[in-house]
Design an enzyme around this catalytic site. Structure first.
Site, PDB file in Angstrom:
ATOM      1  N   PRO A  90      28.598   9.595 -41.627  1.00  0.00           N
ATOM      2  CA  PRO A  90      29.432  10.753 -41.303  1.00  0.00           C
ATOM      3  C   PRO A  90      28.583  11.813 -40.609  1.00  0.00           C
ATOM      4  CG  PRO A  90      28.905  10.717 -43.643  1.00  0.00           C
ATOM      5  CD  PRO A  90      28.324   9.473 -43.061  1.00  0.00           C
ATOM      6  N   CYS A 137      24.147  17.025 -47.161  1.00  0.00           N
ATOM      7  CA  CYS A 137      24.030  17.832 -45.944  1.00  0.00           C
ATOM      8  C   CYS A 137      23.038  18.973 -46.152  1.00  0.00           C
ATOM      9  CB  CYS A 137      25.395  18.399 -45.536  1.00  0.00           C
ATOM     10  SG  CYS A 137      25.309  19.479 -44.084  1.00  0.00           S
ATOM     11  N   LYS A 149      27.037  10.138 -50.881  1.00  0.00           N
ATOM     12  CA  LYS A 149      25.887  10.170 -49.967  1.00  0.00           C
ATOM     13  C   LYS A 149      25.021  11.360 -50.355  1.00  0.00           C
ATOM     14  CE  LYS A 149      24.466   9.949 -45.138  1.00  0.00           C
ATOM     15  NZ  LYS A 149      23.561  11.112 -44.995  1.00  0.00           N
ATOM     16  N   ASN A 208      19.447   5.138 -45.630  1.00  0.00           N
ATOM     17  CA  ASN A 208      19.772   5.969 -44.472  1.00  0.00           C
ATOM     18  C   ASN A 208      18.526   6.754 -44.064  1.00  0.00           C
ATOM     19  OD1 ASN A 208      21.361   9.102 -43.971  1.00  0.00           O
ATOM     20  ND2 ASN A 208      21.509   7.419 -42.531  1.00  0.00           N
ATOM     21  N   GLY A 209      18.349   6.899 -42.753  1.00  0.00           N
ATOM     22  CA  GLY A 209      17.235   7.696 -42.248  1.00  0.00           C
ATOM     23  C   GLY A 209      16.258   6.884 -41.429  1.00  0.00           C
ATOM     24  N   GLY A 257      22.971   6.671 -38.361  1.00  0.00           N
ATOM     25  CA  GLY A 257      23.457   7.940 -37.836  1.00  0.00           C
ATOM     26  C   GLY A 257      23.023   8.184 -36.415  1.00  0.00           C
ATOM     27  N   ARG A 258      21.905   8.883 -36.259  1.00  0.00           N
ATOM     28  CA  ARG A 258      21.497   9.364 -34.932  1.00  0.00           C
ATOM     29  C   ARG A 258      21.297   8.258 -33.899  1.00  0.00           C
ATOM     30  NH1 ARG A 258      16.620  13.233 -36.598  1.00  0.00           N
ATOM     31  NH2 ARG A 258      16.508  11.727 -38.307  1.00  0.00           N
TER      32      ARG A 258
END
Length: 333
Positions: A18, A102, A141, A204-205, A228-229
């Site tokens: 997200p 976040c 998350k 993630n990451g 993500g990115r």
């Protein structure tokens, strides 16, 4: 096979993270077409939902072709979060995900997102209440912790599982790190290797290559990868990872023509969904990656990111097609 509650996924599923102003319906559709196994909405404010804020409500739009799809919400007030669950349920997602990760100041300052990592008891209480308030699977998350000295992610994950969380995605940084330094996947592996854990643990990451995704799978033993990115302006990434898993070889990079066509479709879909102005403005961040690696591209990119009229952006696409259309990125630089 990996299962989130009763949702069956392939081995080592790839999840679209997200991302605010990124993972909207047009982009999610493109990622789904290109190999994403689960997609998540932009994160949505529970306070915005219960106040019927137009931007928050618009983010609830989901489509059958996206499934399985998760709607992600954030907040720190129990009553607001429960009321927002009732609103989200009406859109019939497959998953409700809670954002406890976040790091942005305006979210954290309200005790939401990664801000709740300062109050693990509240984090668990919110999760348990939401699990009891819906029949939809609740997932989380989060990050490793607030800072290096407060990392308790093994304990946190176990407690979240014990109150009914059906899967957890963990970004390998603390809130204090924001997006600096390197993500540390070792603590995520500790969560996965905890013999009491039986829900999926997704990493993630920093997964920006098929090799890193394979490392997350084979070296760290995680159940899946949230991307993500690396996907921004590059929805092909999911299929590239899967091709590498299956063959040990890299999938050919998309040609310039394929990149132009994807960017064109993306903009068309964005305009259809959110109107000309927002469609043009909110798709701009993708163009750098759509056309990354093309030499002497600045002039074309400037037209794409400064034009408010979609006709001008489409004209810029046409110029790129005419100038570079038959080339691939490796061939032009």
């Amino acid at each position: 096979m990996v299962k989130i509650d009763n949702i069956e996924l392939p081995d080592f599923p790839l999840l679209l993270a997200p991302m605010e102003d990124v993972s909207d319906p047009p982009f999610r559709a493109l990622c789904k077409e290109n190999g994403a196994d689960v997609v998540y909405t932009e994160f949505i404010s529970s306070e915005g939902l219960i106040r019927d804020a137009a931007k928050s409500v618009m983010k609830l739009d989901i489509y059958e072709k996206e499934r399985p799809v998760g709607i992600q919400i954030f907040g720190a007030n129990l009553d607001s979060m429960l009321r927002s669950v009732e609103i989200v349920e009406k859109t019939n997602p497959d998953i409700i995900d809670i954002n406890f990760g976040c790091p942005v100041k305006k979210v954290v300052s309200k005790g939401a997102g990664a801000g709740i990592l300062k109050d693990i008891d509240l984090m668990v209480k919110l999760t348990e209440a939401m699990v009891k308030h819906t029949n939809l699977p609740i997932t989380v998350k989060t990050r490793l912790g607030w800072d290096h000295d407060s990392i308790r992610i093994v304990e946190v994950a176990e407690r979240l599982q014990d109150v009914g969380c059906k899967a957890i995605s963990i970004h390998g940084r603390t809130r204090a790190q924001m997006y600096k330094g390197n993500a540390d996947w070792a603590p995520i592996a500790e969560v996965k290797n905890n013999p009491r854990m039986h829900i999926p643990v997704f990493g993630n990451g920093d997964v920006d290559s098929p090799e890193k995704a394979m490392e997350m799978r084979d070296t760290y033993g995680l159940d899946g990868c949230m991307i993500g990115r690396a996907s921004i302006g590059y929805p092909w990434f999911f299929n590239e990872v899967k091709h590498y898993f299956n063959t040990g070889k890299h999938l050919s990079k998309p040609t310039i023509s394929e990149r132009v066509e994807m960017a064109r479709r993306h903009l068309e879909m964005a305009i259809d969904w959110k109107g000309e102005h927002l469609g043009v403005v909110e798709t701009r961040r993708h163009y750098t990656n759509y056309f990354k690696g093309i030499p002497h591209f600045k002039e074309h990119r400037m037209k794409m990111v400064t034009s408010d009229d979609p006709k001008d952006v489409f004209a810029a696409f046409d110029e790129v097609q005419a100038k570079f259309g038959n080339a691939t990125i490796p061939e032009v630089g």
